[in-house]
Design an enzyme around this catalytic site. Structure first.
Site, PDB file in Angstrom:
ATOM      1  N   SER A   1       0.829  -1.202   0.000  1.00  0.00           N
ATOM      2  CA  SER A   1       0.000   0.000   0.000  1.00  0.00           C
ATOM      3  C   SER A   1       0.873   1.265   0.000  1.00  0.00           C
ATOM      4  O   SER A   1       1.723   1.420  -0.871  1.00  0.00           O
ATOM      5  CB  SER A   1      -0.955  -0.051   1.194  1.00  0.00           C
ATOM      6  OG  SER A   1      -1.992   0.872   1.065  1.00  0.00           O
TER       7      SER A   1
ATOM      8  N   GLU B   1      -9.825  -4.851  -5.773  1.00  0.00           N
ATOM      9  CA  GLU B   1      -9.473  -3.574  -5.137  1.00  0.00           C
ATOM     10  C   GLU B   1      -9.243  -2.470  -6.165  1.00  0.00           C
ATOM     11  O   GLU B   1      -8.792  -2.710  -7.282  1.00  0.00           O
ATOM     12  CB  GLU B   1      -8.237  -3.727  -4.265  1.00  0.00           C
ATOM     13  CG  GLU B   1      -6.957  -4.056  -5.024  1.00  0.00           C
ATOM     14  CD  GLU B   1      -5.712  -3.937  -4.149  1.00  0.00           C
ATOM     15  OE1 GLU B   1      -5.575  -2.923  -3.451  1.00  0.00           O
ATOM     16  OE2 GLU B   1      -4.888  -4.863  -4.183  1.00  0.00           O
TER      17      GLU B   1
ATOM     18  N   HIS C   1      -7.595  -5.624  -0.923  1.00  0.00           N
ATOM     19  CA  HIS C   1      -6.363  -4.895  -0.663  1.00  0.00           C
ATOM     20  C   HIS C   1      -5.471  -5.646   0.337  1.00  0.00           C
ATOM     21  O   HIS C   1      -5.906  -5.980   1.437  1.00  0.00           O
ATOM     22  CB  HIS C   1      -6.728  -3.512  -0.118  1.00  0.00           C
ATOM     23  CG  HIS C   1      -5.584  -2.581   0.049  1.00  0.00           C
ATOM     24  ND1 HIS C   1      -4.776  -2.187  -1.001  1.00  0.00           N
ATOM     25  CD2 HIS C   1      -5.107  -1.938   1.148  1.00  0.00           C
ATOM     26  CE1 HIS C   1      -3.870  -1.343  -0.563  1.00  0.00           C
ATOM     27  NE2 HIS C   1      -4.042  -1.180   0.740  1.00  0.00           N
TER      28      HIS C   1
END
Length: 330
Positions: free
Chosen positions: A173, A264, A294
């Site tokens: 991320s 995602e 995610h």
């Protein structure tokens, strides 16, 4: 050279358990994120608690894991905070390492929330993981996190004297954005390889919104993700070169493995990043795992596909540390 397409065969569809977990997330996490405003102290605290509980409950086992906290001052007076993680059976050898940069939207997570994931990564690879505990927004804004990641890298390579070619950098991320930013700096010697899980690349979330229109993300809306990231970079022009990373126009990066979930919104970022890396001549393998959310790799008790995805990462790490190239056999 590596063929641009991944040679690892992915399933055509996510498992029934994964699809069920994603559907449940759309009814719970997605709705909760809409009402928990991270700009309010209670909203931020609650969001951090929810993420921590999810990672603890549905992450891999910590059995046999050894953790050593690091809190040191560098020669120039800067602080490096993080932890060494040795998975089950991994010797306390620090001649090679995985440098892990956790995700969080720059706001939510820590080495503690990601310890199960880093422990699993260490156990699968046989390599110790150094996880950097960079400072979080809103108390610490841009470029604090990026500076902390750089200092962690310098500490590993200079103070610990681990050769860059004996390190693989990994992140998820926002940690992916921080990792790529680090490696784009001209004075940073590159590691043997780069592993990115659901990397955040476009901090404006324009790419994410384009994918979101076709398929809503089951865990969060882009407008709510923007609120998180804004806590870190508010007041900074979005075209700042440390925020809007010029990957296609930058230096070639080390061999890279990118994984993202097909469900995602940040799958769009992963696809765009892979395309930009290939323009620079960087060997890059991209995997979009069908119906996964995610950073699904952190939640194997919900998403069975986490295990084969992590085995792919382990194989990549092994090959990168041995040869500096991507194994075309997967």
């Amino acid at each position: 050279m590596l063929n641009d397409e991944s040679v690892t065969e992915l399933p055509q569809r996510g498992s029934r358990r994964a699809r069920g977990a994603a559907a449940l997330s759309s009814l719970t996490l997605r709705q909760i994120s809409a009402v928990l405003h991270p700009g309010h102290p209670w909203g931020l605290w609650t969001s951090r608690q929810i993420v921590a509980r999810l990672m603890d409950t549905f992450g891999p086992s910590l059995a046999g894991t050894r953790v050593e906290r690091v809190d040191v001052r560098t020669a120039d007076g800067h602080r490096v905070v993080g932890e060494w993680v040795w998975g089950t059976g991994v010797p306390r050898d620090t001649t090679r390492a995985i440098y892990y940069v956790h995700g969080s939207g720059y706001v939510l997570c820590s080495t503690r929330t990601h310890r199960r994931l880093t422990s699993w990564l260490s156990r699968l690879t046989g390599v110790p993981v150094f996880s950097i505990d960079y400072r979080l927004a809103p108390r610490h804004r841009f470029p604090t996190a990026a500076d902390d990641v750089r200092r962690g890298w310098d500490w590993l390579t200079q103070t610990c004297q681990i050769a860059p070619e004996q390190i693989v950098l990994a992140g998820d991320s926002a940690g992916g954005h921080l990792g790529v930013d680090l490696l784009l700096q001209s004075d940073v010697r590159h590691p043997a390889g780069l592993v990115l899980m659901s990397p955040l690349v476009d901090l404006t979330f324009a790419l994410a919104r384009s994918r979101e229109r076709a398929r809503p993300d089951p865990t969060m809306r882009s407008q709510h993700a923007v609120r998180l990231v804004d806590l870190y970079c508010t007041g900074i022009e979005p075209d700042h070169p440390r925020l809007r990373l010029d990957v296609a126009g930058g230096r070639a990066l080390p061999p890279t493995l990118i994984q993202a979930g097909g469900a995602e919104m940040l799958a769009a970022d992963a696809i765009a990043l892979a395309a930009d890396l290939r323009l620079t001549g960087t060997p890059c393998r991209l995997q979009i795992w069908p119906d996964q959310v995610h950073v699904f790799q952190a939640l194997p008790r919900l998403f069975p596909e986490a295990a084969p995805a992590m085995r792919t990462i382990a194989g990549f790490v092994d090959t990168a540390l041995r040869t500096g190239t991507i194994d075309q056999a997967g």
